[in-house]
Design a protein around this motif. Structure first.
Motif, short mmCIF file in Angstrom:
data_model
loop_
_atom_site.label_atom_id
_atom_site.label_comp_id
_atom_site.label_asym_id
_atom_site.label_seq_id
_atom_site.Cartn_x
_atom_site.Cartn_y
_atom_site.Cartn_z
N GLY A 179 -54.69 -26.25 28.11
CA GLY A 179 -54.37 -27.08 26.95
C GLY A 179 -52.97 -27.65 26.95
N GLU A 180 -52.23 -27.48 28.03
CA GLU A 180 -50.85 -27.97 28.09
C GLU A 180 -50.82 -29.42 28.60
N TYR A 181 -49.79 -30.14 28.20
CA TYR A 181 -49.54 -31.48 28.75
C TYR A 181 -48.27 -31.38 29.57
N PHE A 182 -48.43 -31.35 30.89
CA PHE A 182 -47.31 -31.14 31.82
C PHE A 182 -47.01 -32.45 32.52
N VAL A 183 -45.76 -32.88 32.45
CA VAL A 183 -45.35 -34.14 33.07
C VAL A 183 -44.41 -33.86 34.24
N LEU A 184 -44.75 -34.40 35.40
CA LEU A 184 -43.84 -34.40 36.56
C LEU A 184 -43.05 -35.70 36.54
N LEU A 185 -41.75 -35.59 36.40
CA LEU A 185 -40.88 -36.75 36.24
C LEU A 185 -39.96 -36.87 37.44
N THR B 109 -67.49 -35.18 34.30
CA THR B 109 -67.98 -33.87 34.77
C THR B 109 -67.31 -32.72 34.03
N ASP B 110 -66.59 -33.03 32.95
CA ASP B 110 -65.93 -32.01 32.12
C ASP B 110 -64.99 -31.12 32.94
N PRO B 111 -63.99 -31.73 33.60
CA PRO B 111 -63.09 -30.95 34.46
C PRO B 111 -62.19 -30.02 33.63
N LYS B 112 -61.70 -28.97 34.28
CA LYS B 112 -60.77 -28.05 33.61
C LYS B 112 -59.40 -28.68 33.46
N CYS B 113 -59.10 -29.65 34.32
CA CYS B 113 -57.76 -30.26 34.32
C CYS B 113 -57.90 -31.69 34.80
N ILE B 114 -57.14 -32.60 34.20
CA ILE B 114 -57.15 -34.00 34.63
C ILE B 114 -55.76 -34.38 35.12
N LEU B 115 -55.71 -35.13 36.21
CA LEU B 115 -54.47 -35.53 36.86
C LEU B 115 -54.27 -37.03 36.69
N LEU B 116 -53.11 -37.43 36.19
CA LEU B 116 -52.85 -38.84 35.91
C LEU B 116 -51.67 -39.32 36.76
N ASP B 117 -51.91 -40.34 37.56
CA ASP B 117 -50.87 -40.88 38.45
C ASP B 117 -50.32 -42.18 37.87
N SER C 21 -45.56 -31.45 26.74
CA SER C 21 -45.17 -30.19 26.11
C SER C 21 -44.19 -29.45 27.03
N ARG C 22 -44.35 -29.66 28.34
CA ARG C 22 -43.34 -29.20 29.31
C ARG C 22 -43.19 -30.26 30.39
N VAL C 23 -42.06 -30.20 31.07
CA VAL C 23 -41.76 -31.22 32.07
C VAL C 23 -41.19 -30.55 33.32
N GLY C 24 -41.51 -31.15 34.49
CA GLY C 24 -40.91 -30.73 35.75
C GLY C 24 -40.20 -31.92 36.36
N ILE C 25 -39.00 -31.69 36.87
CA ILE C 25 -38.21 -32.78 37.47
C ILE C 25 -38.24 -32.60 38.98
N ILE C 26 -38.66 -33.66 39.68
CA ILE C 26 -38.77 -33.60 41.13
C ILE C 26 -37.88 -34.63 41.79
N GLY D 232 -57.84 -30.21 23.45
CA GLY D 232 -57.93 -29.09 24.40
C GLY D 232 -57.88 -29.45 25.86
N LEU D 233 -57.79 -30.74 26.21
CA LEU D 233 -57.77 -31.14 27.61
C LEU D 233 -56.41 -30.82 28.25
N THR D 234 -56.45 -30.15 29.39
CA THR D 234 -55.24 -29.87 30.16
C THR D 234 -54.91 -31.10 31.01
N ILE D 235 -53.67 -31.56 30.91
CA ILE D 235 -53.28 -32.80 31.59
C ILE D 235 -52.02 -32.58 32.42
N ILE D 236 -52.06 -33.06 33.66
CA ILE D 236 -50.85 -33.15 34.50
C ILE D 236 -50.64 -34.63 34.80
N HIS D 237 -49.47 -35.13 34.46
CA HIS D 237 -49.19 -36.57 34.42
C HIS D 237 -47.90 -36.81 35.19
N VAL D 238 -47.91 -37.72 36.15
CA VAL D 238 -46.68 -38.03 36.87
C VAL D 238 -46.17 -39.41 36.46
N THR D 239 -44.86 -39.51 36.34
CA THR D 239 -44.24 -40.77 35.93
C THR D 239 -42.78 -40.80 36.37
#
Length: 349
Positions: free
Chosen positions: A26-32, A147-155, A198-203, A180-187
């Motif tokens: 259920g988290e929204y995690f952004v890779l920045l 297909t009701d994935p557990k996690c969705i990845l957004l590029d 909700s949380r962010v990672g810096i790369i 409730g959708l878990t999202i990993i989003h890069v931008t």
């Protein structure tokens, strides 16, 4: 829920090095990070499109590092949408269901449900070649969710959309996440991260420099790269209390450009826009507070002055200004900035 452990991958001119992070259900995690930092490669490893040279990927505690793409229970949406131009909207949404041999009745039912949920129910029989960028992005999202994935990845999902479409899609993504959708989003866009994460990672250059909440990363960057990437030192929870007014951290009321009363989100302004004076100024600065200097430190672009004015804020000034105003830790001064310098980011669904 999703965990990467020491993921490395070497190419001739670029490498991912020891990437480790986890994303909860259920988290929204952004890779920045800047373009070319390695963000999309990480998504492709999670999706199973690339195999890491070393390290492991876990989903719900299961090692999926060697799992085939079709069995990973994750879905990816690409920057260019990658919808099938020869198929209708409905056929695009149903495509992954057909691959799983779902019967026609269930395909139709699922496509209709998702299309209505994403606001494209009226487009089901249209060819994708006739759709706008925003509509194509919604089709790609619907297909990923089929297909009701557990996690969705957004590029980089918002990069090719205009301002209004970006706003609409951000609202939709927040709603999906709230449901409730878990999202990993890069931008590469920090405002995108602020409005969604909700949380962010810096790369940077294949290395994950820092992860944490927005406030942890933006208030306490662990490297000069992170500080320069975000450029934010004055970053606060905010609630609009009236026309052109907001309260920050439930402590300090400020003036800002007009926004709708009751809206909640984040307020931010640049350290360069904060002016320090020894006396109250009669000027266009609508935000004027007394404050005490907590710390003075040199930076690559000037001198950073940390102040307590009911909230902690940072000013970026010149060495000449420090000397002229005789600034030192413990001294009481006035803090001034214009309402127009404040940016409010609405995070409501």
């Amino acid at each position: 829920m999703l965990e990467l452990k020491n993921i490395s991958l070497n190419f001739k001119e670029f490498s991912l090095r020891e990437i480790s992070f986890s994303v909860e259900q259920g988290e929204y995690f952004v890779l920045l990070g800047k373009s070319g930092a390695g963000k999309s490669l990480i998504l492709e490893i999670i999706a199973g499109m690339l195999k890491p040279g070393s390290g492991k990927v876990f989903l719900s505690g299961k090692d999926i590092t060697e799992e085939r793409i079709q069995k990973r229970e994750v879905a990816i949406v690409f920057q260019d949408y990658a919808v099938f131009p020869h198929l209708s909207v409905k056929e695009n949404i149903c495509y992954p269901l057909r691959a799983k041999n779902v019967n026609k009745h269930e395909q139709d039912k699922r496509a209709k449900e998702l299309a209505e949920r994403l606001g494209i129910g009226h487009l089901l029989n249209r060819r994708t070649t006739t759709l706008s960028g925003g509509e194509l992005q919604r089709v790609a999202l619907a297909r990923a969710l089929a297909t009701d994935p557990k996690c969705i990845l957004l590029d980089e999902p918002l990069s090719s959309l205009d301002v209004q479409l970006q706003h609409d899609l951000r609202t939709m993504l927040r709603k999906l996440n709230k449901d409730g959708l878990t999202i990993i989003h890069v931008t590469h866009n920090y405002e995108e991260a602020v409005s969604l994460a909700s949380r962010v990672g810096i790369i940077d250059s294949g290395t994950l420099e820092q992860t944490g909440t927005l406030k942890e990363v933006f208030h306490s960057p662990k490297s000069l790269y992170i500080a320069n990437l975000t450029g934010i030192k004055n970053f606060y929870n905010a609630e609009i209390t009236g026309k052109g007014k907001a309260i920050l951290e439930q402590k300090k009321e400020i003036h800002l450009p007009a926004a709708e009363k009751g809206k909640t989100g984040f307020a931010l302004f640049r350290a360069e826009d904060v002016v320090i004076s020894c006396e109250a100024l009669v000027s266009s600065f609508t935000n004027n507070f007394k404050g005490k200097i907590l710390h003075i430190s040199p930076s690559i672009t000037g001198v950073e002055v940390l102040l307590d004015a009911g909230i902690r804020l940072t000013a970026l000034i010149t060495e000449q200004s420090v000397e002229k105003l005789e600034l030192k830790e413990g001294k009481e001064v006035y803090v001034n900035f214009k309402a127009s310098a404040v940016r409010f980011i609405d995070t409501a669904v």
